[in-house]
Design a protein around this motif. Structure first.
Motif, PDB file in Angstrom:
ATOM      1  N   ASP A  63      50.445  30.642  38.305  1.00 37.23           N
ATOM      2  CA  ASP A  63      48.828  30.502  38.895  1.00 37.23           C
ATOM      3  C   ASP A  63      48.384  31.330  39.450  1.00 37.23           C
ATOM      4  O   ASP A  63      48.553  31.491  40.036  1.00 37.23           O
ATOM      5  CB  ASP A  63      48.957  28.744  39.358  1.00 37.23           C
ATOM      6  CG  ASP A  63      47.438  28.230  39.567  1.00 37.23           C
ATOM      7  OD1 ASP A  63      46.245  28.777  38.945  1.00 37.23           O
ATOM      8  OD2 ASP A  63      47.735  27.361  40.285  1.00 37.23           O
ATOM      9  N   PHE A  64      46.618  31.365  38.941  1.00 39.13           N
ATOM     10  CA  PHE A  64      45.855  32.731  39.997  1.00 39.13           C
ATOM     11  C   PHE A  64      45.073  32.484  39.958  1.00 39.13           C
ATOM     12  O   PHE A  64      44.121  31.177  39.666  1.00 39.13           O
ATOM     13  CB  PHE A  64      46.409  34.190  39.559  1.00 39.13           C
ATOM     14  CG  PHE A  64      47.316  34.291  38.810  1.00 39.13           C
ATOM     15  CD1 PHE A  64      47.603  36.087  39.951  1.00 39.13           C
ATOM     16  CD2 PHE A  64      47.777  34.328  37.944  1.00 39.13           C
ATOM     17  CE1 PHE A  64      48.746  36.292  39.397  1.00 39.13           C
ATOM     18  CE2 PHE A  64      49.669  34.367  37.958  1.00 39.13           C
ATOM     19  CZ  PHE A  64      49.359  35.714  37.943  1.00 39.13           C
ATOM     20  N   VAL A  65      44.033  32.684  41.204  1.00 39.50           N
ATOM     21  CA  VAL A  65      42.324  32.448  41.839  1.00 39.50           C
ATOM     22  C   VAL A  65      42.247  33.570  41.678  1.00 39.50           C
ATOM     23  O   VAL A  65      42.474  35.011  41.837  1.00 39.50           O
ATOM     24  CB  VAL A  65      42.493  31.601  42.746  1.00 39.50           C
ATOM     25  CG1 VAL A  65      42.926  30.493  42.954  1.00 39.50           C
ATOM     26  CG2 VAL A  65      42.571  32.639  44.070  1.00 39.50           C
ATOM     27  N   HIS A  66      40.782  33.925  41.112  1.00 37.81           N
ATOM     28  CA  HIS A  66      39.970  35.215  41.788  1.00 37.81           C
ATOM     29  C   HIS A  66      38.987  35.023  42.573  1.00 37.81           C
ATOM     30  O   HIS A  66      38.608  33.781  43.366  1.00 37.81           O
ATOM     31  CB  HIS A  66      39.263  35.721  40.406  1.00 37.81           C
ATOM     32  CG  HIS A  66      39.732  35.957  39.114  1.00 37.81           C
ATOM     33  ND1 HIS A  66      38.792  36.043  37.746  1.00 37.81           N
ATOM     34  CD2 HIS A  66      41.159  36.164  39.246  1.00 37.81           C
ATOM     35  CE1 HIS A  66      40.198  36.793  37.296  1.00 37.81           C
ATOM     36  NE2 HIS A  66      41.073  36.430  37.884  1.00 37.81           N
ATOM     37  N   LEU A  67      38.859  35.902  43.984  1.00 33.86           N
ATOM     38  CA  LEU A  67      38.392  35.892  45.113  1.00 33.86           C
ATOM     39  C   LEU A  67      36.957  36.466  44.818  1.00 33.86           C
ATOM     40  O   LEU A  67      37.050  37.880  44.797  1.00 33.86           O
ATOM     41  CB  LEU A  67      38.990  35.670  46.534  1.00 33.86           C
ATOM     42  CG  LEU A  67      40.410  34.790  46.504  1.00 33.86           C
ATOM     43  CD1 LEU A  67      40.907  35.533  47.603  1.00 33.86           C
ATOM     44  CD2 LEU A  67      39.999  33.698  46.584  1.00 33.86           C
ATOM     45  N   ARG A  68      36.235  36.458  45.671  1.00 36.56           N
ATOM     46  CA  ARG A  68      34.985  37.169  45.646  1.00 36.56           C
ATOM     47  C   ARG A  68      34.858  37.491  47.113  1.00 36.56           C
ATOM     48  O   ARG A  68      34.091  36.424  47.849  1.00 36.56           O
ATOM     49  CB  ARG A  68      33.765  36.728  45.176  1.00 36.56           C
ATOM     50  CG  ARG A  68      32.587  38.099  45.216  1.00 36.56           C
ATOM     51  CD  ARG A  68      30.967  37.843  44.487  1.00 36.56           C
ATOM     52  NE  ARG A  68      30.655  36.940  45.463  1.00 36.56           N
ATOM     53  CZ  ARG A  68      29.347  36.478  44.597  1.00 36.56           C
ATOM     54  NH1 ARG A  68      29.176  36.254  43.136  1.00 36.56           N
ATOM     55  NH2 ARG A  68      28.626  35.478  44.855  1.00 36.56           N
ATOM     56  N   VAL A  69      34.987  38.299  47.711  1.00 34.57           N
ATOM     57  CA  VAL A  69      34.780  38.178  49.251  1.00 34.57           C
ATOM     58  C   VAL A  69      33.823  39.543  49.588  1.00 34.57           C
ATOM     59  O   VAL A  69      33.633  40.887  49.492  1.00 34.57           O
ATOM     60  CB  VAL A  69      36.121  39.152  50.263  1.00 34.57           C
ATOM     61  CG1 VAL A  69      36.426  39.417  51.264  1.00 34.57           C
ATOM     62  CG2 VAL A  69      37.725  37.797  49.769  1.00 34.57           C
ATOM     63  N   PHE A  70      32.717  39.292  50.774  1.00 33.94           N
ATOM     64  CA  PHE A  70      32.095  40.060  50.686  1.00 33.94           C
ATOM     65  C   PHE A  70      32.489  40.936  51.971  1.00 33.94           C
ATOM     66  O   PHE A  70      32.852  39.519  53.674  1.00 33.94           O
ATOM     67  CB  PHE A  70      30.512  39.459  51.428  1.00 33.94           C
ATOM     68  CG  PHE A  70      28.849  40.410  51.351  1.00 33.94           C
ATOM     69  CD1 PHE A  70      29.151  41.646  51.092  1.00 33.94           C
ATOM     70  CD2 PHE A  70      28.953  40.555  52.849  1.00 33.94           C
ATOM     71  CE1 PHE A  70      28.183  41.726  51.801  1.00 33.94           C
ATOM     72  CE2 PHE A  70      28.226  41.357  53.218  1.00 33.94           C
ATOM     73  CZ  PHE A  70      28.002  41.737  52.784  1.00 33.94           C
TER      74      PHE A  70
END
Length: 98
Positions: A63-70
């Motif tokens: 199980d994976f998540v994709h993050l968008r971090v600024f």
């Protein structure tokens, strides 16, 4: 790297893991659950007025998540922000802009 265009996918580094660790609590709060496993696997970066990081994080065996971090510009001295995220991802799902 061209300004505005995301980089090619690269293996996660210690710096990327540290960034993922810093926004982990933001994700846990939004999802209302804890992630005992939180391993950055790969990432892309995008230069904007700062930097967007797209990070694939393993949160369980498959199980994976994709993050968008600024990450703001250094002189702004602002904390990292979890801008967006996607859950229910697999190891083979490509990191794309979201």
């Amino acid at each position: 790297m061209m300004c505005g265009a995301p980089s090619a996918t690269q293996p996660a580094t210690a710096e990327i893991q540290a960034i993922a660790d810093k926004v982990k609590s933001q994700l846990e709060e939004k999802e209302n659950k804890t992630f005992p496993v939180f391993k950055a696997v790969e990432f892309k970066s995008q230069v904007v007025a700062g930097r967007n990081l797209f990070i694939k994080v393993q949160v369980d065996d498959d199980d994976f998540v994709h993050l968008r971090v600024f990450e703001s510009l250094p002189h702004e001295n602002k904390p990292l922000t979890l801008s967006s995220y996607q859950t229910n991802k697999s190891r083979h799902d490509e990191l794309t802009y979201f």
